[in-house]
Scaffold this motif. Structure first.
Motif, PDB file in Angstrom:
ATOM      1  N   ALA A 174      34.914  39.025  48.630  1.00  0.00           N
ATOM      2  CA  ALA A 174      36.323  39.048  48.231  1.00  0.00           C
ATOM      3  C   ALA A 174      36.470  38.114  47.031  1.00  0.00           C
ATOM      4  O   ALA A 174      35.758  37.106  46.933  1.00  0.00           O
ATOM      5  CB  ALA A 174      37.225  38.606  49.374  1.00  0.00           C
ATOM      6  N   TYR A 175      37.385  38.455  46.126  1.00  0.00           N
ATOM      7  CA  TYR A 175      37.545  37.697  44.889  1.00  0.00           C
ATOM      8  C   TYR A 175      39.022  37.582  44.527  1.00  0.00           C
ATOM      9  O   TYR A 175      39.822  38.468  44.828  1.00  0.00           O
ATOM     10  CB  TYR A 175      36.869  38.377  43.689  1.00  0.00           C
ATOM     11  CG  TYR A 175      35.679  39.243  43.961  1.00  0.00           C
ATOM     12  CD1 TYR A 175      34.374  38.784  43.721  1.00  0.00           C
ATOM     13  CD2 TYR A 175      35.836  40.560  44.413  1.00  0.00           C
ATOM     14  CE1 TYR A 175      33.271  39.600  43.928  1.00  0.00           C
ATOM     15  CE2 TYR A 175      34.741  41.383  44.630  1.00  0.00           C
ATOM     16  CZ  TYR A 175      33.468  40.897  44.388  1.00  0.00           C
ATOM     17  OH  TYR A 175      32.372  41.720  44.600  1.00  0.00           O
ATOM     18  N   GLN A 176      39.358  36.507  43.828  1.00  0.00           N
ATOM     19  CA  GLN A 176      40.608  36.490  43.097  1.00  0.00           C
ATOM     20  C   GLN A 176      40.475  37.498  41.953  1.00  0.00           C
ATOM     21  O   GLN A 176      39.400  37.595  41.336  1.00  0.00           O
ATOM     22  CB  GLN A 176      40.887  35.104  42.527  1.00  0.00           C
ATOM     23  CG  GLN A 176      41.176  34.031  43.548  1.00  0.00           C
ATOM     24  CD  GLN A 176      41.559  32.729  42.879  1.00  0.00           C
ATOM     25  OE1 GLN A 176      42.313  32.716  41.906  1.00  0.00           O
ATOM     26  NE2 GLN A 176      41.043  31.624  43.393  1.00  0.00           N
ATOM     27  N   PRO A 177      41.516  38.264  41.640  1.00  0.00           N
ATOM     28  CA  PRO A 177      41.394  39.292  40.598  1.00  0.00           C
ATOM     29  C   PRO A 177      40.888  38.767  39.260  1.00  0.00           C
ATOM     30  O   PRO A 177      40.005  39.380  38.634  1.00  0.00           O
ATOM     31  CB  PRO A 177      42.821  39.837  40.483  1.00  0.00           C
ATOM     32  CG  PRO A 177      43.392  39.648  41.849  1.00  0.00           C
ATOM     33  CD  PRO A 177      42.818  38.338  42.326  1.00  0.00           C
ATOM     34  N   GLN A 178      41.431  37.619  38.785  1.00  0.00           N
ATOM     35  CA  GLN A 178      41.001  37.124  37.488  1.00  0.00           C
ATOM     36  C   GLN A 178      39.555  36.650  37.510  1.00  0.00           C
ATOM     37  O   GLN A 178      38.855  36.694  36.487  1.00  0.00           O
ATOM     38  CB  GLN A 178      41.928  35.996  37.005  1.00  0.00           C
ATOM     39  CG  GLN A 178      41.859  34.705  37.823  1.00  0.00           C
ATOM     40  CD  GLN A 178      42.826  34.698  38.981  1.00  0.00           C
ATOM     41  OE1 GLN A 178      43.219  35.746  39.479  1.00  0.00           O
ATOM     42  NE2 GLN A 178      43.223  33.515  39.411  1.00  0.00           N
ATOM     43  N   VAL A 179      39.080  36.228  38.675  1.00  0.00           N
ATOM     44  CA  VAL A 179      37.683  35.816  38.802  1.00  0.00           C
ATOM     45  C   VAL A 179      36.774  37.037  38.747  1.00  0.00           C
ATOM     46  O   VAL A 179      35.719  37.019  38.096  1.00  0.00           O
ATOM     47  CB  VAL A 179      37.465  35.017  40.102  1.00  0.00           C
ATOM     48  CG1 VAL A 179      35.973  34.789  40.360  1.00  0.00           C
ATOM     49  CG2 VAL A 179      38.199  33.686  40.035  1.00  0.00           C
ATOM     50  N   PRO A 221      47.662  31.071  49.780  1.00  0.00           N
ATOM     51  CA  PRO A 221      48.331  30.848  48.495  1.00  0.00           C
ATOM     52  C   PRO A 221      48.105  29.444  47.935  1.00  0.00           C
ATOM     53  O   PRO A 221      48.073  29.249  46.722  1.00  0.00           O
ATOM     54  CB  PRO A 221      49.809  31.084  48.814  1.00  0.00           C
ATOM     55  CG  PRO A 221      49.803  31.962  50.025  1.00  0.00           C
ATOM     56  CD  PRO A 221      48.602  31.535  50.820  1.00  0.00           C
ATOM     57  N   ALA A 222      47.915  28.476  48.820  1.00  0.00           N
ATOM     58  CA  ALA A 222      47.791  27.084  48.372  1.00  0.00           C
ATOM     59  C   ALA A 222      46.473  26.812  47.672  1.00  0.00           C
ATOM     60  O   ALA A 222      46.434  26.183  46.611  1.00  0.00           O
ATOM     61  CB  ALA A 222      47.954  26.146  49.571  1.00  0.00           C
ATOM     62  N   ALA A 223      45.360  27.294  48.258  1.00  0.00           N
ATOM     63  CA  ALA A 223      44.051  26.967  47.679  1.00  0.00           C
ATOM     64  C   ALA A 223      43.052  28.092  47.940  1.00  0.00           C
ATOM     65  O   ALA A 223      42.106  27.933  48.719  1.00  0.00           O
ATOM     66  CB  ALA A 223      43.537  25.656  48.254  1.00  0.00           C
ATOM     67  N   PRO A 224      43.226  29.235  47.284  1.00  0.00           N
ATOM     68  CA  PRO A 224      42.293  30.341  47.499  1.00  0.00           C
ATOM     69  C   PRO A 224      40.952  30.064  46.822  1.00  0.00           C
ATOM     70  O   PRO A 224      40.904  29.450  45.751  1.00  0.00           O
ATOM     71  CB  PRO A 224      43.001  31.525  46.833  1.00  0.00           C
ATOM     72  CG  PRO A 224      43.824  30.897  45.752  1.00  0.00           C
ATOM     73  CD  PRO A 224      44.280  29.576  46.306  1.00  0.00           C
ATOM     74  N   PRO A 225      39.847  30.484  47.413  1.00  0.00           N
ATOM     75  CA  PRO A 225      38.553  30.322  46.764  1.00  0.00           C
ATOM     76  C   PRO A 225      38.405  31.326  45.625  1.00  0.00           C
ATOM     77  O   PRO A 225      39.064  32.374  45.634  1.00  0.00           O
ATOM     78  CB  PRO A 225      37.561  30.617  47.890  1.00  0.00           C
ATOM     79  CG  PRO A 225      38.292  31.591  48.759  1.00  0.00           C
ATOM     80  CD  PRO A 225      39.735  31.162  48.710  1.00  0.00           C
ATOM     81  N   PRO A 226      37.552  31.042  44.644  1.00  0.00           N
ATOM     82  CA  PRO A 226      37.298  32.040  43.609  1.00  0.00           C
ATOM     83  C   PRO A 226      36.657  33.307  44.191  1.00  0.00           C
ATOM     84  O   PRO A 226      37.054  34.433  43.879  1.00  0.00           O
ATOM     85  CB  PRO A 226      36.330  31.323  42.653  1.00  0.00           C
ATOM     86  CG  PRO A 226      36.467  29.869  42.956  1.00  0.00           C
ATOM     87  CD  PRO A 226      36.826  29.782  44.400  1.00  0.00           C
ATOM     88  N   ILE A 227      35.656  33.076  45.070  1.00  0.00           N
ATOM     89  CA  ILE A 227      34.884  34.159  45.682  1.00  0.00           C
ATOM     90  C   ILE A 227      34.644  33.788  47.140  1.00  0.00           C
ATOM     91  O   ILE A 227      34.481  32.613  47.470  1.00  0.00           O
ATOM     92  CB  ILE A 227      33.519  34.337  44.988  1.00  0.00           C
ATOM     93  CG1 ILE A 227      33.668  34.463  43.472  1.00  0.00           C
ATOM     94  CG2 ILE A 227      32.767  35.542  45.547  1.00  0.00           C
ATOM     95  CD1 ILE A 227      32.360  34.296  42.718  1.00  0.00           C
ATOM     96  N   ALA A 228      34.606  34.779  48.004  1.00  0.00           N
ATOM     97  CA  ALA A 228      34.267  34.531  49.407  1.00  0.00           C
ATOM     98  C   ALA A 228      33.308  35.616  49.889  1.00  0.00           C
ATOM     99  O   ALA A 228      33.318  36.742  49.374  1.00  0.00           O
ATOM    100  CB  ALA A 228      35.516  34.511  50.278  1.00  0.00           C
TER     101      ALA A 228
END
Length: 250
Positions: free
Chosen positions: A187-192, A119-126
């Motif tokens: 894996a991605y953040q949804p908005q990314v 939650p603190a610092a998720p990458p945009p894409i992994a």
């Protein structure tokens, strides 16, 4: 916060039509992929398909599936449409794109990416990378390689071994540098993920036929996680035979 696994599964395949429905020792390939993914730290596992036969089959064995448009240019676009159909659950912090033709995917490989999305610092894409162990792997254009910075972020992906070691003969490169190959799990953040689907093809992507280069060219950071576990994609009837042999060995 929750992670969702989405498995794009097209019916059409040049070398193996109907690939997701291929029988592997009594279970279809897509059923085996779903079963492996369900063992990972995912709130939901959803198949995103363009074919009614695959949709019905997944639902028959108790899986969750959605029917997507047939004209998506990539699995990335299919994954985003599936997420939209799910109503874009607001508690989703991570979407994992799981290849539908890898029935031996390990839950630990999926978890390695999910764990990066703190939650603190998720990458945009992994994405996952694996140490190259043989010259055959190193010089195969079918196994993309990746160069990373000191923080494990991808600098470049290529079908050619990078870096080029000017001071050593190519048969000796592995003795002087740790190379990594790329495994096609993202894996991605949804908005990314939404932003990625809006990007046009890029020059580097077109040169190497590697979609992830489009994202790098657009300025998105791609964090990598190292796995020692191998990938086993199925693309041909020969691959199906090898998979059958592996299952027979237990």
């Amino acid at each position: 916060m929750a992670a969702i696994g989405i498995i794009p599964a097209r019916y059409a395949s040049t070398r193996l039509p109907g690939k997701p429905l291929v029988d592997l020792d009594g279970q279809s390939m897509i059923q085996r992929v779903v079963a492996q993914a369900r063992q990972a730290n995912l709130a939901r596992v959803v198949v995103a398909t363009d074919d009614q036969r695959i949709l019905d089959h997944v639902r028959d064995f108790g899986g969750e599936a959605v029917l997507t448009r047939p004209d998506h240019p990539s699995g990335t676009d299919r994954v985003w449409e599936a997420f939209e159909q799910l109503g874009q659950p607001g508690d989703t912090h991570c979407i994992v794109n799981i290849q539908g033709d890898e029935p031996f995917i390990q839950p630990a490989q999926i978890n390695a990416l999910v764990d990066l999305f703190s939650p603190a610092a998720p990458p945009p894409i992994a994405t996952l990378i694996k140490p190259v162990l043989t010259d055959e792997e190193l010089f195969s254009p079918h196994l993309p390689k990746v160069v990373t910075n000191q923080h494990g972020q991808a600098l470049y992906f290529s079908r050619h071994p990078l870096p080029y070691q000017r001071q050593h003969p190519s048969h000796d490169w592995l003795a002087h540098h740790q190379y990594y190959r790329h495994l096609g799990l993202y894996a991605y953040q949804p908005q990314v993920l939404r932003q990625l689907t809006l990007l046009p093809p890029s020059p580097l992507e077109l040169a190497e036929s590697l979609e992830q280069l489009r994202w790098l060219e657009a300025g998105f950071a791609i964090q990598t996680a190292i796995t020692e576990l191998d990938a086993f994609g199925i693309d041909t009837p020969e691959d199906v035979a090898r998979a059958g042999q592996r299952l027979a060995r237990g």
